[in-house]
Design an enzyme around this catalytic site. Sequence first.
Site, short mmCIF file in Angstrom:
data_model
loop_
_atom_site.label_atom_id
_atom_site.label_comp_id
_atom_site.label_asym_id
_atom_site.label_seq_id
_atom_site.Cartn_x
_atom_site.Cartn_y
_atom_site.Cartn_z
N ASN A 100 0.46 7.34 2.99
CA ASN A 100 0.90 6.44 4.06
C ASN A 100 2.33 6.70 4.50
OD1 ASN A 100 -1.56 5.20 4.20
ND2 ASN A 100 -1.05 3.54 2.79
N ASP B 240 0.14 2.61 8.28
CA ASP B 240 -0.94 1.85 7.65
C ASP B 240 -0.47 0.51 7.09
OD1 ASP B 240 -3.29 0.94 6.66
OD2 ASP B 240 -3.68 2.62 5.32
N ASP C 163 0.82 -1.22 0.00
CA ASP C 163 0.00 0.00 0.00
C ASP C 163 0.85 1.26 0.00
OD1 ASP C 163 -2.40 1.30 -0.21
OD2 ASP C 163 -2.94 1.13 1.91
N LYS D 160 2.10 4.66 -0.95
CA LYS D 160 1.56 5.88 -1.54
C LYS D 160 1.87 7.03 -0.58
CE LYS D 160 -3.04 4.88 0.35
NZ LYS D 160 -4.49 4.90 0.14
N THR E 10 -4.07 0.50 -3.80
CA THR E 10 -4.70 1.71 -4.31
C THR E 10 -4.55 1.71 -5.83
OG1 THR E 10 -4.25 2.85 -2.27
CG2 THR E 10 -4.53 4.22 -4.23
N1 LIG Z 1 1.20 7.06 13.81
C1 LIG Z 1 0.58 8.12 13.26
N2 LIG Z 1 0.92 9.38 13.62
C2 LIG Z 1 0.27 10.45 13.08
N3 LIG Z 1 -0.73 10.34 12.17
C3 LIG Z 1 -1.10 9.12 11.78
C4 LIG Z 1 -0.47 7.95 12.30
N4 LIG Z 1 -1.05 6.88 11.71
C5 LIG Z 1 -1.97 7.36 10.87
N5 LIG Z 1 -2.02 8.70 10.91
C6 LIG Z 1 -2.92 9.59 10.13
O1 LIG Z 1 -4.17 8.96 9.96
C7 LIG Z 1 -4.42 8.71 8.57
C8 LIG Z 1 -5.19 7.42 8.42
O2 LIG Z 1 -4.38 6.36 8.93
P1 LIG Z 1 -4.36 4.95 8.23
O3 LIG Z 1 -3.98 5.13 6.79
O4 LIG Z 1 -3.56 4.01 9.04
O5 LIG Z 1 -5.91 4.59 8.33
P2 LIG Z 1 -6.73 3.62 7.43
O6 LIG Z 1 -8.05 3.47 8.10
O7 LIG Z 1 -5.99 2.37 7.18
O8 LIG Z 1 -6.85 4.48 6.12
P3 LIG Z 1 -7.23 3.98 4.65
O9 LIG Z 1 -8.53 3.32 4.77
O10 LIG Z 1 -7.29 5.26 3.86
O11 LIG Z 1 -6.12 3.10 4.21
C9 LIG Z 1 -3.03 8.72 7.92
O12 LIG Z 1 -3.10 9.02 6.57
C10 LIG Z 1 -2.33 9.81 8.74
O13 LIG Z 1 -2.70 11.08 8.30
#
Ligand SMILES: Nc1ncnc2c1ncn2[C@@H]1O[C@H](COP(=O)(O)OP(=O)(O)OP(=O)(O)O)[C@@H](O)[C@H]1O
Length: 455
Positions: free
Chosen positions: A272, A285, A267, A269, A302
Amino acid sequence: MPTLGFLKKKKTKEHDQHSSNDNSPVTPTSAGGHKSSLTSTSANTLSSSNSSNKGGETMLVNHGGPQPTSAPRSAGQDAPIRSEGPAGPGMSGSADGSSIQSQTPGQTNGSSLQPSVTNSTLTQTSTTPNTARTTRGKYSLTDFDIKRTLGTGSFGRVHLVQSRHNQRFYAVKVLKKAQVVKMKQVEHTNDERKMLQKVKHTFLVTLWGTFQDSKNLYMVMDFVEGGELFSLLRKSQRFPNPVAKFYAAEVTLALDYLHEQGIIYRDLKPENLLLDRHGHLKITDFGFAKEVPDITWTLCGTPDYLAPEVVASKGYNKSVDWWSLGILIFEMLCGFTPFWDGGSPMKIYENILKGKVKYPPYIHPDAQDLLTRLITPDLTKRLGNLHGGSKDVMNHAWFAEVTWERLSKKDIDAPYVPPVQGGQGDASQFDKYTEETEQYGEHGPDPHGYLFKDF
Ligand SMILES: Nc1ncnc2c1ncn2[C@@H]1O[C@H](COP(=O)(O)OP(=O)(O)OP(=O)(O)O)[C@@H](O)[C@H]1O
């Protein structure tokens, strides 16, 4: 030329067809940098040490193209501050009926702990092969004060939280069980937890622990303060060659590590890729990361970043990450992805299968050469998938000036230092989101709990 739709964040999970010790508190050691410009230096950028690379030309890049219509974050304002130390959040002894599990590492991967000039002290944590964090403890919601939302995803959101034990800030990803089940992501969610628990690397986010209540799953991670590379890229439109190279090189080291662990990331991109307070990358992620010794078939990722063998539902291996690295480098250098076309995933898939990439004239010839070798459907030719593995990528001419050893120790200045002061819960680099109205931690029936026994 793509229209502005490419500026939007790319959603991930909807395209999956697979059903399928509390360490003692540490006093803050440093305040973060305040440079808010993207600094591109000479070709030496990637071989210079921190101490020697302070004279870079300031380039908050604007190449005169269209201004982004979405996603650019407001420039970060300095905000109230504190600093994380090499410690987990701290845990309470028990938890409101939550079933819980967490790891308590003796040390972290260091990026948020020390000023970059002391990076030599990070050598061991950054490159030492994984020793999984096995210590188990208990976290619960009562261990944290929930602050604002940092990001949202398909099944929940990520919050900035503050530990009530050591007052440090962390990021907690909250996933709604019902949503995970509805979107057939149970296996991926359990994999995400498993993979994140297993990995330990400078350029990967640290997971401190997980727990659950009747409705939600919680993953406690380091708060990576500098925001998404995505935001920086959209603000900058595209990165100068040395800047793209810096980020690509850090990603390459992370992929090399993951693949050595038998893990495909799947994933890659800019959304992430987070920037720590010094501007180094942290991959977050792990929702699609999977331990795959050989071949797998799941369609996930993606659209813009999918390798043709994934699109064509063929079996595939780690080389899909090298393809995605090619797409990432292309996007960093150009500001758009090579197969993007009007926003429809089907059209993107068609373009991927056609495999025609138009390289803009401003791309450096070495970069173009690397990209043609990464973005190739022929697996027998794709760099990273050949006899030399990831070393073939690292030894490519475009990376010639990269001193990998130093980079792995973060002993090279990042081209851009986010305008945050570390450790104070400064989330100014993140977009603002409407906050969750539903209370977390409520008691009630838990029809899905049995599916997430490891949390
Ligand atoms: N450890 C972290 N510290 C700061 N911000 C974070 C962290 N982890 C995630 N984020 C923020 O939260 C967003 C969403 O996190 P993540 O991509 O893990 O969620 P997701 O539910 O898997 O999203 P998606 O469904 O889009 O893949 C990230 O793009 C980032 O902006």
